[in-house]
Motif scaffolding. Sequence first.
Motif, PDB file in Angstrom:
ATOM      1  N   THR A  73      32.872  26.583  33.084  1.00 48.24           N
ATOM      2  CA  THR A  73      34.275  26.275  32.817  1.00 48.24           C
ATOM      3  C   THR A  73      35.099  27.555  32.720  1.00 48.24           C
ATOM      4  N   ASP A  74      34.568  28.547  32.017  1.00 51.41           N
ATOM      5  CA  ASP A  74      35.280  29.825  31.883  1.00 51.41           C
ATOM      6  C   ASP A  74      35.409  30.528  33.234  1.00 51.41           C
TER       7      ASP A  74
ATOM      8  N   THR B 147      38.056  28.720  35.232  1.00 55.52           N
ATOM      9  CA  THR B 147      39.363  29.052  34.668  1.00 55.52           C
ATOM     10  C   THR B 147      39.809  30.437  35.112  1.00 55.52           C
TER      11      THR B 147
ATOM     12  N   THR C 122      40.670  30.389  38.840  1.00 59.58           N
ATOM     13  CA  THR C 122      41.931  29.674  39.031  1.00 59.58           C
ATOM     14  C   THR C 122      43.114  30.545  38.625  1.00 59.58           C
ATOM     15  N   GLN C 123      42.977  31.249  37.498  1.00 62.18           N
ATOM     16  CA  GLN C 123      44.035  32.155  37.069  1.00 62.18           C
ATOM     17  C   GLN C 123      44.250  33.253  38.106  1.00 62.18           C
TER      18      GLN C 123
ATOM     19  N   GLU D 162      45.008  32.026  27.175  1.00 59.74           N
ATOM     20  CA  GLU D 162      44.355  30.786  27.598  1.00 59.74           C
ATOM     21  C   GLU D 162      42.844  30.947  27.777  1.00 59.74           C
ATOM     22  N   ILE D 163      42.421  32.064  28.342  1.00 61.79           N
ATOM     23  CA  ILE D 163      40.993  32.211  28.602  1.00 61.79           C
ATOM     24  C   ILE D 163      40.225  32.591  27.330  1.00 61.79           C
TER      25      ILE D 163
END
Length: 127
Positions: A8-9, A12, A15-16, A58-59
């Motif tokens: 998930t990280d 993320t 995607t960022q 966010e991360i």
Amino acid sequence: MHISPWMTDTVTFITQFLILFAVAGFLVVLRKNQFFRSKVPIKPLDFWPPILLYFIHEISKKGLSGSFIPEVVIVWLGLTLIVLIWQIFANPNLTYKKFFITFWRFSDLFLFGCWIVVGIYVIFESI
């Protein structure tokens, strides 16, 4: 189906990364327009610091210590003071405009580096 936290990280973070370069790419295309270039003398990287601060928050907000924003901002502003003192002694004719341009360009590099480091730290912490 169980999804690992490191997956998930990683998604993320990637995607960022894609969002960051999509924003920069959009601004490069927008700057090719003569009207926009003559009215707004902004480089695509000038939009990165606020976006990167949000991405760092966010991360890193899921970790044990919470968001890394306070640590990043304290180091960022401390290094900015060092750069300011260096500029004052190196250039006695320092103006606000010169300082703030240098500050913002430094912020681009520093926050991008912090985002990379925080992203890698969070991914390895979740493994």
